[in-house]
Design a protein around this motif. Sequence first.
Motif, PDB file in Angstrom:
ATOM      1  N   ILE A 196     -59.624   0.989   1.063  1.00 35.20           N
ATOM      2  CA  ILE A 196     -58.195   0.784   1.309  1.00 35.20           C
ATOM      3  C   ILE A 196     -57.392   1.946   0.732  1.00 35.20           C
ATOM      4  O   ILE A 196     -56.461   2.441   1.385  1.00 35.20           O
ATOM      5  CB  ILE A 196     -57.729  -0.569   0.737  1.00 35.20           C
ATOM      6  N   SER A 197     -57.764   2.411  -0.443  1.00 39.98           N
ATOM      7  CA  SER A 197     -57.078   3.563  -1.036  1.00 39.98           C
ATOM      8  C   SER A 197     -57.209   4.789  -0.145  1.00 39.98           C
ATOM      9  O   SER A 197     -56.282   5.593  -0.044  1.00 39.98           O
ATOM     10  CB  SER A 197     -57.661   3.877  -2.417  1.00 39.98           C
ATOM     11  N   GLY A 198     -58.337   4.918   0.525  1.00 44.95           N
ATOM     12  CA  GLY A 198     -58.552   6.035   1.443  1.00 44.95           C
ATOM     13  C   GLY A 198     -57.638   6.000   2.656  1.00 44.95           C
ATOM     14  O   GLY A 198     -57.455   7.021   3.326  1.00 44.95           O
ATOM     15  N   LEU A 199     -57.050   4.849   2.938  1.00 44.57           N
ATOM     16  CA  LEU A 199     -56.113   4.728   4.057  1.00 44.57           C
ATOM     17  C   LEU A 199     -54.745   5.327   3.736  1.00 44.57           C
ATOM     18  O   LEU A 199     -53.990   5.664   4.650  1.00 44.57           O
ATOM     19  CB  LEU A 199     -55.920   3.251   4.434  1.00 44.57           C
ATOM     20  N   MET A 200     -54.419   5.451   2.468  1.00 42.43           N
ATOM     21  CA  MET A 200     -53.074   5.879   2.074  1.00 42.43           C
ATOM     22  C   MET A 200     -52.675   7.242   2.659  1.00 42.43           C
ATOM     23  O   MET A 200     -51.609   7.356   3.263  1.00 42.43           O
ATOM     24  CB  MET A 200     -52.925   5.894   0.540  1.00 42.43           C
ATOM     25  N   PRO A 201     -53.502   8.277   2.534  1.00 44.93           N
ATOM     26  CA  PRO A 201     -53.109   9.568   3.117  1.00 44.93           C
ATOM     27  C   PRO A 201     -52.971   9.525   4.638  1.00 44.93           C
ATOM     28  O   PRO A 201     -52.096  10.171   5.214  1.00 44.93           O
ATOM     29  CB  PRO A 201     -54.230  10.529   2.700  1.00 44.93           C
ATOM     30  N   VAL A 202     -53.813   8.739   5.291  1.00 43.18           N
ATOM     31  CA  VAL A 202     -53.773   8.633   6.755  1.00 43.18           C
ATOM     32  C   VAL A 202     -52.475   7.959   7.194  1.00 43.18           C
ATOM     33  O   VAL A 202     -51.790   8.434   8.105  1.00 43.18           O
ATOM     34  CB  VAL A 202     -55.011   7.858   7.273  1.00 43.18           C
ATOM     35  N   LEU A 203     -52.117   6.857   6.542  1.00 41.07           N
ATOM     36  CA  LEU A 203     -50.887   6.144   6.890  1.00 41.07           C
ATOM     37  C   LEU A 203     -49.651   6.952   6.537  1.00 41.07           C
ATOM     38  O   LEU A 203     -48.653   6.929   7.263  1.00 41.07           O
ATOM     39  CB  LEU A 203     -50.861   4.775   6.211  1.00 41.07           C
ATOM     40  N   SER A 204     -49.719   7.683   5.439  1.00 39.50           N
ATOM     41  CA  SER A 204     -48.600   8.541   5.048  1.00 39.50           C
ATOM     42  C   SER A 204     -48.364   9.642   6.074  1.00 39.50           C
ATOM     43  O   SER A 204     -47.228   9.896   6.487  1.00 39.50           O
ATOM     44  CB  SER A 204     -48.867   9.154   3.669  1.00 39.50           C
ATOM     45  N   ALA A 205     -49.441  10.274   6.523  1.00 47.16           N
ATOM     46  CA  ALA A 205     -49.321  11.346   7.519  1.00 47.16           C
ATOM     47  C   ALA A 205     -48.797  10.800   8.846  1.00 47.16           C
ATOM     48  O   ALA A 205     -47.942  11.424   9.490  1.00 47.16           O
ATOM     49  CB  ALA A 205     -50.675  12.028   7.724  1.00 47.16           C
ATOM     50  N   LEU A 206     -49.275   9.632   9.247  1.00 50.79           N
ATOM     51  CA  LEU A 206     -48.809   9.021  10.492  1.00 50.79           C
ATOM     52  C   LEU A 206     -47.332   8.664  10.395  1.00 50.79           C
ATOM     53  O   LEU A 206     -46.565   8.906  11.331  1.00 50.79           O
ATOM     54  CB  LEU A 206     -49.649   7.786  10.823  1.00 50.79           C
ATOM     55  N   GLY A 216     -48.343  18.987  22.412  1.00 49.74           N
ATOM     56  CA  GLY A 216     -49.236  19.091  21.260  1.00 49.74           C
ATOM     57  C   GLY A 216     -48.815  18.177  20.123  1.00 49.74           C
ATOM     58  O   GLY A 216     -49.651  17.528  19.492  1.00 49.74           O
ATOM     59  N   GLN A 217     -47.502  18.115  19.858  1.00 49.63           N
ATOM     60  CA  GLN A 217     -47.003  17.222  18.806  1.00 49.63           C
ATOM     61  C   GLN A 217     -47.289  15.762  19.158  1.00 49.63           C
ATOM     62  O   GLN A 217     -47.658  14.973  18.297  1.00 49.63           O
ATOM     63  CB  GLN A 217     -45.500  17.414  18.615  1.00 49.63           C
ATOM     64  N   ILE A 218     -47.106  15.435  20.416  1.00 50.65           N
ATOM     65  CA  ILE A 218     -47.354  14.064  20.862  1.00 50.65           C
ATOM     66  C   ILE A 218     -48.840  13.737  20.742  1.00 50.65           C
ATOM     67  O   ILE A 218     -49.211  12.648  20.294  1.00 50.65           O
ATOM     68  CB  ILE A 218     -46.850  13.868  22.303  1.00 50.65           C
ATOM     69  N   ALA A 219     -49.698  14.676  21.099  1.00 49.49           N
ATOM     70  CA  ALA A 219     -51.146  14.464  20.995  1.00 49.49           C
ATOM     71  C   ALA A 219     -51.564  14.253  19.544  1.00 49.49           C
ATOM     72  O   ALA A 219     -52.410  13.393  19.258  1.00 49.49           O
ATOM     73  CB  ALA A 219     -51.900  15.642  21.605  1.00 49.49           C
ATOM     74  N   ARG A 267     -41.885   9.757  12.106  1.00 47.33           N
ATOM     75  CA  ARG A 267     -40.477   9.962  11.756  1.00 47.33           C
ATOM     76  C   ARG A 267     -39.971  11.301  12.266  1.00 47.33           C
ATOM     77  O   ARG A 267     -38.849  11.410  12.765  1.00 47.33           O
ATOM     78  CB  ARG A 267     -40.267   9.864  10.248  1.00 47.33           C
ATOM     79  N   GLU A 268     -40.791  12.347  12.144  1.00 46.16           N
ATOM     80  CA  GLU A 268     -40.390  13.670  12.631  1.00 46.16           C
ATOM     81  C   GLU A 268     -40.154  13.654  14.140  1.00 46.16           C
ATOM     82  O   GLU A 268     -39.175  14.215  14.622  1.00 46.16           O
ATOM     83  CB  GLU A 268     -41.439  14.720  12.259  1.00 46.16           C
ATOM     84  N   LEU A 269     -41.042  13.014  14.884  1.00 44.26           N
ATOM     85  CA  LEU A 269     -40.862  12.932  16.333  1.00 44.26           C
ATOM     86  C   LEU A 269     -39.609  12.130  16.690  1.00 44.26           C
ATOM     87  O   LEU A 269     -38.847  12.533  17.571  1.00 44.26           O
ATOM     88  CB  LEU A 269     -42.089  12.316  17.003  1.00 44.26           C
ATOM     89  N   ASP A 270     -39.397  11.016  16.012  1.00 49.76           N
ATOM     90  CA  ASP A 270     -38.189  10.219  16.254  1.00 49.76           C
ATOM     91  C   ASP A 270     -36.932  11.047  16.007  1.00 49.76           C
ATOM     92  O   ASP A 270     -35.985  11.002  16.788  1.00 49.76           O
ATOM     93  CB  ASP A 270     -38.156   8.974  15.363  1.00 49.76           C
ATOM     94  N   GLN A 271     -36.931  11.806  14.914  1.00 47.97           N
ATOM     95  CA  GLN A 271     -35.771  12.638  14.582  1.00 47.97           C
ATOM     96  C   GLN A 271     -35.567  13.739  15.616  1.00 47.97           C
ATOM     97  O   GLN A 271     -34.436  14.027  16.008  1.00 47.97           O
ATOM     98  CB  GLN A 271     -35.930  13.249  13.189  1.00 47.97           C
ATOM     99  N   GLN A 272     -36.647  14.360  16.057  1.00 46.64           N
ATOM    100  CA  GLN A 272     -36.534  15.418  17.056  1.00 46.64           C
ATOM    101  C   GLN A 272     -35.966  14.875  18.367  1.00 46.64           C
ATOM    102  O   GLN A 272     -35.101  15.498  18.982  1.00 46.64           O
ATOM    103  CB  GLN A 272     -37.899  16.067  17.310  1.00 46.64           C
ATOM    104  N   VAL A 273     -36.465  13.725  18.800  1.00 45.06           N
ATOM    105  CA  VAL A 273     -35.977  13.127  20.040  1.00 45.06           C
ATOM    106  C   VAL A 273     -34.504  12.755  19.895  1.00 45.06           C
ATOM    107  O   VAL A 273     -33.700  13.034  20.787  1.00 45.06           O
ATOM    108  CB  VAL A 273     -36.831  11.894  20.422  1.00 45.06           C
ATOM    109  N   SER A 274     -34.143  12.147  18.766  1.00 40.73           N
ATOM    110  CA  SER A 274     -32.748  11.737  18.540  1.00 40.73           C
ATOM    111  C   SER A 274     -31.804  12.931  18.525  1.00 40.73           C
ATOM    112  O   SER A 274     -30.669  12.836  18.983  1.00 40.73           O
ATOM    113  CB  SER A 274     -32.626  10.989  17.214  1.00 40.73           C
ATOM    114  N   ALA A 275     -32.267  14.057  18.001  1.00 39.98           N
ATOM    115  CA  ALA A 275     -31.437  15.258  17.897  1.00 39.98           C
ATOM    116  C   ALA A 275     -31.490  16.104  19.171  1.00 39.98           C
ATOM    117  O   ALA A 275     -30.814  17.125  19.265  1.00 39.98           O
ATOM    118  CB  ALA A 275     -31.871  16.097  16.700  1.00 39.98           C
ATOM    119  N   GLY A 276     -32.306  15.718  20.153  1.00 43.34           N
ATOM    120  CA  GLY A 276     -32.427  16.488  21.385  1.00 43.34           C
ATOM    121  C   GLY A 276     -33.192  17.780  21.209  1.00 43.34           C
ATOM    122  O   GLY A 276     -33.082  18.695  22.020  1.00 43.34           O
TER     123      GLY A 276
END
Length: 125
Positions: A18-28, A48-51, A33-42
């Motif tokens: 379970i501890s090993g999941l922390m970096p994976v969930l953090s990166a996801l 590649g980012q989507i992939a 959040r970055e993609l949401d912000q980019q879309v919101s800001a146009g």
Amino acid sequence: MSDTTEPDAKELAHQEEISGLMPVLSALDKTGRELDQQVSAGREVTAGQIAVYETQAAHARHLVSAAGASTREITEAEREHRGDGDRGFTGRGLDHATHTRHFEPLPAADKASTDRDIDEEEIAL
């Protein structure tokens, strides 16, 4: 004597998984959040980012399933491993893993207006 240590070893291994999941969930969480912000800001969103986002979501989904971890166990582990991400990252990361967003590649806003200007000029010719 081995009966009492065996469940402890299994529980320890489960907690480490379970501890090993922390970096994976953090990166996801961060990627989502970055993609949401980019879309919101146009701003530009590339295929590649989507992939990367979709791959991270599939990877997280697989690891959570393989670990047999409950949401409660994962959020408890977050409290112990606060350095891995912003508060609440496990909940957001799990949400991205189980409800992966659909993003479309978007050109940058400036690039889109430039393309439209060129198209209009070509039509006028």
